[in-house]
Design an enzyme around this catalytic site. Structure first.
Site, PDB file in Angstrom:
ATOM      1  N   GLY A 291    -135.742  20.175 -49.668  1.00 19.98           N
ATOM      2  CA  GLY A 291    -136.599  21.339 -49.435  1.00 19.98           C
ATOM      3  C   GLY A 291    -137.520  21.568 -50.627  1.00 19.98           C
ATOM      4  O   GLY A 291    -137.072  21.513 -51.767  1.00 19.98           O
TER       5      GLY A 291
ATOM      6  N   ARG B  90    -136.264  15.136 -45.882  1.00 18.37           N
ATOM      7  CA  ARG B  90    -134.812  15.087 -46.074  1.00 18.37           C
ATOM      8  C   ARG B  90    -134.279  13.726 -45.638  1.00 18.37           C
ATOM      9  O   ARG B  90    -133.241  13.622 -44.987  1.00 18.37           O
ATOM     10  CB  ARG B  90    -134.145  16.213 -45.289  1.00 18.37           C
ATOM     11  CG  ARG B  90    -134.530  17.606 -45.775  1.00 18.37           C
ATOM     12  CD  ARG B  90    -133.625  18.666 -45.197  1.00 18.37           C
ATOM     13  NE  ARG B  90    -134.058  20.011 -45.549  1.00 18.37           N
ATOM     14  CZ  ARG B  90    -133.775  20.613 -46.694  1.00 18.37           C
ATOM     15  NH1 ARG B  90    -133.068  19.996 -47.608  1.00 18.37           N
ATOM     16  NH2 ARG B  90    -134.190  21.844 -46.911  1.00 18.37           N
TER      17      ARG B  90
ATOM     18  N   ASP C  14    -128.978  18.473 -54.525  1.00 16.93           N
ATOM     19  CA  ASP C  14    -127.768  17.658 -54.364  1.00 16.93           C
ATOM     20  C   ASP C  14    -127.983  16.396 -53.537  1.00 16.93           C
ATOM     21  O   ASP C  14    -127.499  15.327 -53.897  1.00 16.93           O
ATOM     22  CB  ASP C  14    -126.688  18.486 -53.652  1.00 16.93           C
ATOM     23  CG  ASP C  14    -125.899  19.311 -54.647  1.00 16.93           C
ATOM     24  OD1 ASP C  14    -125.987  19.026 -55.855  1.00 16.93           O
ATOM     25  OD2 ASP C  14    -125.211  20.238 -54.210  1.00 16.93           O
TER      26      ASP C  14
ATOM     27  N   THR D 178    -133.995  23.188 -56.966  1.00 15.76           N
ATOM     28  CA  THR D 178    -133.690  23.801 -55.679  1.00 15.76           C
ATOM     29  C   THR D 178    -133.760  25.312 -55.827  1.00 15.76           C
ATOM     30  O   THR D 178    -133.284  25.873 -56.816  1.00 15.76           O
ATOM     31  CB  THR D 178    -132.299  23.447 -55.105  1.00 15.76           C
ATOM     32  OG1 THR D 178    -131.991  24.380 -54.057  1.00 15.76           O
ATOM     33  CG2 THR D 178    -131.172  23.503 -56.117  1.00 15.76           C
TER      34      THR D 178
ATOM     35  N   ASP E  91    -132.029  27.143 -54.201  1.00 19.50           N
ATOM     36  CA  ASP E  91    -130.658  27.634 -53.995  1.00 19.50           C
ATOM     37  C   ASP E  91    -129.892  27.795 -55.317  1.00 19.50           C
ATOM     38  O   ASP E  91    -128.868  28.463 -55.355  1.00 19.50           O
ATOM     39  CB  ASP E  91    -129.870  26.673 -53.091  1.00 19.50           C
ATOM     40  CG  ASP E  91    -130.478  26.545 -51.706  1.00 19.50           C
ATOM     41  OD1 ASP E  91    -131.378  27.333 -51.367  1.00 19.50           O
ATOM     42  OD2 ASP E  91    -130.055  25.635 -50.966  1.00 19.50           O
TER      43      ASP E  91
ATOM     44  N   ASP F 151    -127.951  25.752 -56.796  1.00 14.29           N
ATOM     45  CA  ASP F 151    -126.541  25.388 -56.607  1.00 14.29           C
ATOM     46  C   ASP F 151    -126.174  24.013 -57.180  1.00 14.29           C
ATOM     47  O   ASP F 151    -125.125  23.469 -56.839  1.00 14.29           O
ATOM     48  CB  ASP F 151    -126.176  25.450 -55.110  1.00 14.29           C
ATOM     49  CG  ASP F 151    -126.980  24.467 -54.265  1.00 14.29           C
ATOM     50  OD1 ASP F 151    -127.944  23.863 -54.791  1.00 14.29           O
ATOM     51  OD2 ASP F 151    -126.647  24.308 -53.077  1.00 14.29           O
TER      52      ASP F 151
ATOM     53  N   GLY G  44    -130.607  30.143 -48.912  1.00 11.28           N
ATOM     54  CA  GLY G  44    -129.641  29.840 -49.970  1.00 11.28           C
ATOM     55  C   GLY G  44    -128.515  28.929 -49.513  1.00 11.28           C
ATOM     56  O   GLY G  44    -127.635  28.582 -50.294  1.00 11.28           O
ATOM     57  N   ARG G  45    -128.547  28.595 -48.238  1.00 12.57           N
ATOM     58  CA  ARG G  45    -127.548  27.690 -47.662  1.00 12.57           C
ATOM     59  C   ARG G  45    -126.134  28.171 -47.981  1.00 12.57           C
ATOM     60  O   ARG G  45    -125.823  29.304 -47.676  1.00 12.57           O
ATOM     61  CB  ARG G  45    -127.774  26.274 -48.177  1.00 12.57           C
ATOM     62  CG  ARG G  45    -127.087  25.244 -47.317  1.00 12.57           C
ATOM     63  CD  ARG G  45    -127.588  23.865 -47.578  1.00 12.57           C
ATOM     64  NE  ARG G  45    -128.635  23.504 -46.650  1.00 12.57           N
ATOM     65  CZ  ARG G  45    -129.447  22.483 -46.837  1.00 12.57           C
ATOM     66  NH1 ARG G  45    -129.354  21.748 -47.911  1.00 12.57           N
ATOM     67  NH2 ARG G  45    -130.340  22.187 -45.930  1.00 12.57           N
TER      68      ARG G  45
HETATM   69  O1  F6P Z   1    -132.085  23.876 -49.766  1.00  6.90           O
HETATM   70  C1  F6P Z   1    -133.190  24.703 -49.774  1.00  6.90           C
HETATM   71  C2  F6P Z   1    -133.315  25.465 -48.482  1.00  6.90           C
HETATM   72  O2  F6P Z   1    -134.437  26.317 -48.561  1.00  6.90           O
HETATM   73  C3  F6P Z   1    -132.064  26.269 -48.082  1.00  6.90           C
HETATM   74  O3  F6P Z   1    -131.996  27.501 -48.740  1.00  6.90           O
HETATM   75  C4  F6P Z   1    -132.252  26.385 -46.587  1.00  6.90           C
HETATM   76  O4  F6P Z   1    -131.026  26.553 -45.907  1.00  6.90           O
HETATM   77  C5  F6P Z   1    -132.865  25.055 -46.236  1.00  6.90           C
HETATM   78  O5  F6P Z   1    -133.507  24.573 -47.406  1.00  6.90           O
HETATM   79  C6  F6P Z   1    -133.865  25.093 -45.113  1.00  6.90           C
HETATM   80  O6  F6P Z   1    -134.240  23.814 -44.818  1.00  6.90           O
HETATM   81  P1  F6P Z   1    -135.538  23.402 -43.985  1.00  6.90           P
HETATM   82  O7  F6P Z   1    -136.738  23.632 -44.860  1.00  6.90           O
HETATM   83  O8  F6P Z   1    -135.314  21.962 -43.708  1.00  6.90           O
HETATM   84  O9  F6P Z   1    -135.570  24.284 -42.788  1.00  6.90           O
END
Ligand code: F6P
Length: 340
Positions: free
Chosen positions: A10, A71, A102, A124, A126, A128, A169-170
């Site tokens: 992301g 991803r 990660d 990130t 997040d 994390d 924030g997953r």
């Molecule tokens: O890992 C970063 C993040 O923004 C998370 O907080 C969220 O759950 C995810 O990516 C969303 O992913 P995407 O952009 O693929 O919808």
């Protein structure tokens, strides 16, 4: 040396400053850099662009990533892994800088195990990634959420409502925690703590009776029991798409039903991920990007540049990829001290 650089996972504010730092640091020692497009996909499919210092000098304040991101897991299939190694050989890369969270860093570790000369830079929103005090992207993204909460406070006050702000924030609650503390929420719900509906409702009632409205911050990763909306869809690294669960809307429904207080919810989603990086993220991204180049020049492959206190340094990718860094008990204790 010839450097390759990619951004995976992301996006978040700070990626462009990190790319800029990689290119400028490499150039300072007479090395050239090529950027691979859309994360590991660019290495798999051999899609790249040269990155000269003049291409990156203006990137310090630019959100997103000029290289694009995805991803893509390059080690999900052996033929993809072979293509990645072939691209590295075709470009005569001496070092690859993988900028990501990660998932991207796990792929970097796998590449290193297969003989790849790779170093990592953690990012990130997040926050994390273990082994580093902060990841860039977090401060900028969370500042956007705090701004949103302040706006919601105005309208919640005008209409005497409860309003839920659902943030990203997953599985780590750092974004919700910091939004709740810095934005003065009455209740903040994070995935690290078991959801307690009775306590949440009590805080909402207390806030409404004290000053006529209530603000709740909810992390998208909390478990409300019922998985509304989820299609079970997963990305290439096996992560569920959490925003489809719509926990904010579900909380609003439950609060209104239980308290009779008119309740609304807002999901901030990807608005958090765009926009210019804040001061802290610009500087952290710059330091980590430069540090990664220094690690590669020193031959310290398989390491990742991290922040520990005031210092940036390299640590083994294995150390950063142990367990995701989640919200600790002392933070939760502080949070509860501030609740309505
Ligand atoms: O890992 C970063 C993040 O923004 C998370 O907080 C969220 O759950 C995810 O990516 C969303 O992913 P995407 O952009 O693929 O919808």
């Amino acid at each position: 040396m010839k450097f390759g650089v990619l951004t995976g996972g992301g996006d978040c504010p700070g990626l462009n400053p990190a790319i800029r730092a990689v290119v400028l640091r490499a150039a300072r020692f007479g090395h050239e850099t090529v950027g691979f497009l859309d994360g590991w996909k660019g290495l798999r499919d051999d899609q790249s662009r040269p990155l000269r210092p003049t291409d990156v000098t203006d990137l310090i304040s630019k959100g997103g990533t000029i290289l694009g991101s995805s991803r893509t897991n390059p080690f999900a299939k052996e033929e993809d892994a072979a293509q990645v190694l072939a691209t590295i050989a075709r470009h005569h890369l001496d070092a690859l800088v993988a900028i990501g969270g990660d998932d991207t860093l796990s792929a970097a570790r796998e590449l290193y195990r297969r003989g790849g000369r790779v170093v990592g830079v953690p990012k990130t929103m997040d926050n994390d990634v273990s082994g580093t005090d902060w990841t860039f992207g977090f401060h900028s993204a969370t500042a956007v959420a705090v701004d949103a909460l302040e706006r919601l406070r105005d309208t919640a006050g005008s209409h005497h409502r409860a309003i839920i702000l659902e943030v990203m924030g997953r599985h780590a609650g750092w974004v919700a925690l910091a939004t709740g503390i810095a934005g003065g929420a009455d209740v903040t719900l994070v995935p690290e703590e078991k959801y307690d509906e009775a306590a949440m409702l009590e805080h909402v009632r207390a806030a409404v009776s004290a000053r006529g409205y209530a603000l709740v911050v909810a992390s998208e990763g909390i478990d409300l029991g019922a998985r509304r909306g989820s299609t079970g869809a997963k990305d290439e690294f096996g992560h569920e798409l959490l925003r489809e669960r719509d926990v904010g809307a579900e909380l609003a429904r439950r609060i209104q039903e239980a308290t009779g207080v008119e309740t609304r919810s807002a999901q901030i989603g990807h608005i958090q991920r765009g926009g210019p990086p804040e001061l802290f993220d610009r500087i952290l991204a710059t330091r980590l990007g430069a540090c990664a180049v220094d690690l590669a020049i020193a031959g310290r492959f398989g390491e990742v540049a991290v922040l520990r206190g005031p210092v940036v340094l390299g640590i083994p990718l294995d150390e950063a990829l142990g367990q995701p860094k989640t919200v600790t008990a002392d933070w939760l204790d502080l949070l509860h001290t501030l609740e309505a």
